[in-house]
Design a protein around this motif. Sequence first.
Motif, PDB file in Angstrom:
ATOM      1  N   LEU B   3       3.563   4.655 -14.932  1.00 10.75           N
ATOM      2  CA  LEU B   3       4.236   5.099 -13.710  1.00 10.75           C
ATOM      3  C   LEU B   3       3.293   5.056 -12.521  1.00 10.75           C
ATOM      4  N   SER B   4       2.033   5.470 -12.774  1.00 11.92           N
ATOM      5  CA  SER B   4       1.083   5.474 -11.658  1.00 11.92           C
ATOM      6  C   SER B   4       0.889   4.049 -11.143  1.00 11.92           C
ATOM      7  N   THR B   5       0.810   3.066 -12.077  1.00 10.17           N
ATOM      8  CA  THR B   5       0.684   1.669 -11.676  1.00 10.17           C
ATOM      9  C   THR B   5       1.866   1.272 -10.819  1.00 10.17           C
ATOM     10  N   LEU B   6       3.047   1.701 -11.255  1.00 13.09           N
ATOM     11  CA  LEU B   6       4.273   1.360 -10.545  1.00 13.09           C
ATOM     12  C   LEU B   6       4.254   1.961  -9.135  1.00 13.09           C
ATOM     13  N   ILE B   7       3.882   3.237  -9.061  1.00 17.46           N
ATOM     14  CA  ILE B   7       3.823   3.909  -7.761  1.00 17.46           C
ATOM     15  C   ILE B   7       2.775   3.224  -6.891  1.00 17.46           C
ATOM     16  N   PHE B   8       1.597   2.944  -7.505  1.00 16.95           N
ATOM     17  CA  PHE B   8       0.523   2.272  -6.792  1.00 16.95           C
ATOM     18  C   PHE B   8       0.995   0.927  -6.259  1.00 16.95           C
ATOM     19  N   LEU B   9       1.703   0.187  -7.097  1.00 13.55           N
ATOM     20  CA  LEU B   9       2.218  -1.130  -6.741  1.00 13.55           C
ATOM     21  C   LEU B   9       3.164  -1.032  -5.554  1.00 13.55           C
ATOM     22  N   GLY B  10       4.083  -0.073  -5.622  1.00  7.87           N
ATOM     23  CA  GLY B  10       5.047   0.131  -4.535  1.00  7.87           C
ATOM     24  C   GLY B  10       4.322   0.426  -3.236  1.00  7.87           C
ATOM     25  N   PHE B  11       3.352   1.351  -3.306  1.00  7.94           N
ATOM     26  CA  PHE B  11       2.611   1.692  -2.093  1.00  7.94           C
ATOM     27  C   PHE B  11       1.819   0.499  -1.585  1.00  7.94           C
ATOM     28  N   SER B  12       1.225  -0.278  -2.527  1.00  9.91           N
ATOM     29  CA  SER B  12       0.424  -1.434  -2.138  1.00  9.91           C
ATOM     30  C   SER B  12       1.276  -2.410  -1.352  1.00  9.91           C
ATOM     31  N   VAL B  13       2.484  -2.702  -1.844  1.00  9.32           N
ATOM     32  CA  VAL B  13       3.362  -3.646  -1.160  1.00  9.32           C
ATOM     33  C   VAL B  13       3.641  -3.145   0.253  1.00  9.32           C
ATOM     34  N   VAL B  14       3.946  -1.846   0.342  1.00  6.80           N
ATOM     35  CA  VAL B  14       4.243  -1.272   1.659  1.00  6.80           C
ATOM     36  C   VAL B  14       3.034  -1.389   2.585  1.00  6.80           C
ATOM     37  N   ILE B  15       1.854  -1.071   2.009  1.00 16.19           N
ATOM     38  CA  ILE B  15       0.640  -1.118   2.826  1.00 16.19           C
ATOM     39  C   ILE B  15       0.337  -2.544   3.274  1.00 16.19           C
ATOM     40  N   VAL B  16       0.472  -3.527   2.349  1.00 15.24           N
ATOM     41  CA  VAL B  16       0.199  -4.930   2.684  1.00 15.24           C
ATOM     42  C   VAL B  16       1.134  -5.383   3.802  1.00 15.24           C
ATOM     43  N   LEU B  17       2.409  -5.024   3.664  1.00 13.89           N
ATOM     44  CA  LEU B  17       3.373  -5.410   4.696  1.00 13.89           C
ATOM     45  C   LEU B  17       2.988  -4.796   6.045  1.00 13.89           C
ATOM     46  N   SER B  18       2.584  -3.527   6.032  1.00 15.22           N
ATOM     47  CA  SER B  18       2.188  -2.865   7.273  1.00 15.22           C
ATOM     48  C   SER B  18       0.961  -3.546   7.858  1.00 15.22           C
ATOM     49  N   LEU B  19       0.003  -3.921   6.981  1.00 11.48           N
ATOM     50  CA  LEU B  19      -1.220  -4.580   7.443  1.00 11.48           C
ATOM     51  C   LEU B  19      -0.888  -5.905   8.113  1.00 11.48           C
ATOM     52  N   VAL B  20       0.002  -6.691   7.455  1.00 10.08           N
ATOM     53  CA  VAL B  20       0.390  -7.986   8.017  1.00 10.08           C
ATOM     54  C   VAL B  20       0.998  -7.758   9.399  1.00 10.08           C
ATOM     55  N   ASP B  21       1.870  -6.739   9.456  1.00 11.91           N
ATOM     56  CA  ASP B  21       2.540  -6.415  10.709  1.00 11.91           C
ATOM     57  C   ASP B  21       1.529  -6.086  11.808  1.00 11.91           C
ATOM     58  N   SER B  22       0.558  -5.217  11.472  1.00 13.13           N
ATOM     59  CA  SER B  22      -0.386  -4.832  12.528  1.00 13.13           C
ATOM     60  C   SER B  22      -1.322  -5.996  12.856  1.00 13.13           C
ATOM     61  N   TYR B  23      -1.603  -6.855  11.849  1.00  9.37           N
ATOM     62  CA  TYR B  23      -2.443  -8.016  12.133  1.00  9.37           C
ATOM     63  C   TYR B  23      -1.756  -8.914  13.164  1.00  9.37           C
ATOM     64  N   VAL B  24      -0.455  -9.155  12.952  1.00  9.25           N
ATOM     65  CA  VAL B  24       0.305 -10.006  13.877  1.00  9.25           C
ATOM     66  C   VAL B  24       0.331  -9.375  15.266  1.00  9.25           C
ATOM     67  N   ASN B  25       0.559  -8.072  15.308  1.00  9.84           N
ATOM     68  CA  ASN B  25       0.564  -7.375  16.594  1.00  9.84           C
ATOM     69  C   ASN B  25      -0.799  -7.490  17.283  1.00  9.84           C
ATOM     70  N   ASN B  26      -1.841  -7.421  16.470  1.00  6.94           N
ATOM     71  CA  ASN B  26      -3.198  -7.520  16.976  1.00  6.94           C
ATOM     72  C   ASN B  26      -3.445  -8.896  17.597  1.00  6.94           C
ATOM     73  N   LEU B  27      -2.994  -9.934  16.870  1.00 10.74           N
ATOM     74  CA  LEU B  27      -3.119 -11.298  17.381  1.00 10.74           C
ATOM     75  C   LEU B  27      -2.464 -11.397  18.749  1.00 10.74           C
TER      76      LEU B  27
END
Lengths: 142, 487
Positions: B3-27
């Motif tokens: 379950l922890s892996t699953l929760i970690f995975l879910g959060f990771s996806v969310v975080i990666v998406l947010s990072l991509v978003d802020s990277y694009v905004n930064n550009l």
Amino acid sequence: MEVRNILLVEDDELDVISVKRSLRKLEHSYNLDTAYNGIEALEILQQCKLREKPLPDIILLDLNMPKMNGIEFLKALRQDEKLRDLKVFVMTTSGDEADRKTTEQLGVSGYLIKPLNFNNNDKRTDSLEGFFQFHLRKIIAL
Amino acid sequence: MRLSTLIFLGFSVVIVLSLVDSYVNNLLSDKVNQNIVFLTRSEAVIRNSSRLHKSIIEMQSGFRGYLLTDEQEFLQPYFSGLKVIPRLFNEQRALIKESDVQSRKLDSIARLHQEWINYANSLIEAKKESLEESRVSNRYQYLFENKLRKQVGKKINDNIASIFRRFDRLEYQVRENRRDQLLLSIDRTKTFSFIFSMLTVAVGVMSGIYIVLLISRRIKQMVNLAESISKGQFILVKDNKNDELTSLSNSLNIMSTELSKNISELEKRNRELNQFAYVVSHDLKAPIRGIYNVVQWIEEDLGEEISSEMRKYLNIIPQRINRMEDLIHGLLDYARISRDKPVKEVVDVNIMLQGIAEMLVPESFRLNIDKMPVLFTEKIRLEQVFSNLISNAVKYSKGENPAIEIQSEEKLNAFQFKVIDNGIGIDPQYHSKIFEIFQTLREKHDKESTGIGLAIVKRIIEEKQSTIKVESEPGKGTAFIFTWPKD
């Protein structure tokens, strides 16, 4: 009155005495043989056959006995050609329905459950002796 | 998957998406910043260009004024232009060094300007010469005829102005292009950012819901298991997920199995114990019966020979045997409660109580029985309960005006019965003790009380999942209150 030959198969000394005392009080002529288990009873019956002594008119049979119990004895009896027609009365403390059924299938003339308590104020059966007296009177009269 | 892996995975996806978003905004903000820098510089270029052009035009005006009026004053802008313009050129060059086209234009302006200065200088000097000599010098005359009249300066100036116009136009155009590009990229980034935010929210919400559902379903299973266990059903949870909750369900399963084992072990023991109690009390009777018989034989056979003292002794034996038998009976009854399962039948409690009263309650008692219900129940058990309670009321009565009252009251799922007497009562400190087996508050050898009756009553009532209690005080009588289920 005709003399009755009785074979009592009973391991409890007290019951044997009770039966003897009851018979004495009946003022009826009888010969009583006593066996303390099924094997002894069969031995007595074999001797009767060999010596051409009269076989018992009635066998009073207890069920719970050491060595050979009442039911085993009854089975052996019913398999012996010369003995199979003997009249058997079961007198037991066992209230087990299975015992009653088995003995009925093997053919018995009566099945009496010896009472364990005597507080019923019935003078006829208020003691074990009274109980035997009451029933033996009927059995011997048969 | 854990379950922890699953929760970690879910959060990771969310975080990666947010990072991509802020990277694009930064550009994008980088681009905007670049453009601001560019615009600032471009404005400086335009400003410089107009200052340069203005200075050049002022020089030209001054030059023309001087030639027309001979006034030295007019040369003032000319000379200051000579000083200022090279600096302006240098500044402008530094600003546009990245653009070759503009640099070349600036170079040609500089070249033309230089050319004009040479032309202007020569004319100014010739003019000065002729002014000093108070006549028109030949050189001036020559220059005037060949250069000024032929509009050499004007041509150069027109050329410069045209290059300046082109220079400015190009600068404006580049700026326009840059602005369009920037607007486009802002638009793109907005769309991109919006999609990514939506995606982030969707992934976050969905993985959240998924994990919550997963966990709550598993927990629900376990809650069900616990509920079943509390109801006495020892089921197991199926769990092959192999995560953190699996160890919990495994523990629960182990607990359930253990409980089930222990309970069945306990039930087995209980059965054995009941069987034991039954056999023991049954077998205890035979020797007693023997003693009883032997005493009778002694009495019979000795008859008159027995001394009166001996007869007294002999009489004690049957009394004690009767007590022993009562005890054995009590034990047998007690053991039978859970051993035998009596059949249910329609019981008119009115009739049943009348029968019991006739047997147990002496004439001297005042007996008052309410209207009783008709039940479908185990008759023998209810009879045992009433018999024991009523015989207790009789046994523990006071001498004068003894009375027994039996009441009934209908409750939701049960009837409540009360057996009330005005007897000797029970001290409250003994109220819980009286239901224990072999507890009697009278002397040990009291013939009538075995100490089993209330234990039997309590056991019967507990087998029916009902309750019994006692209300009593010494000297004020006793009330036993018990419930009995309706079906």
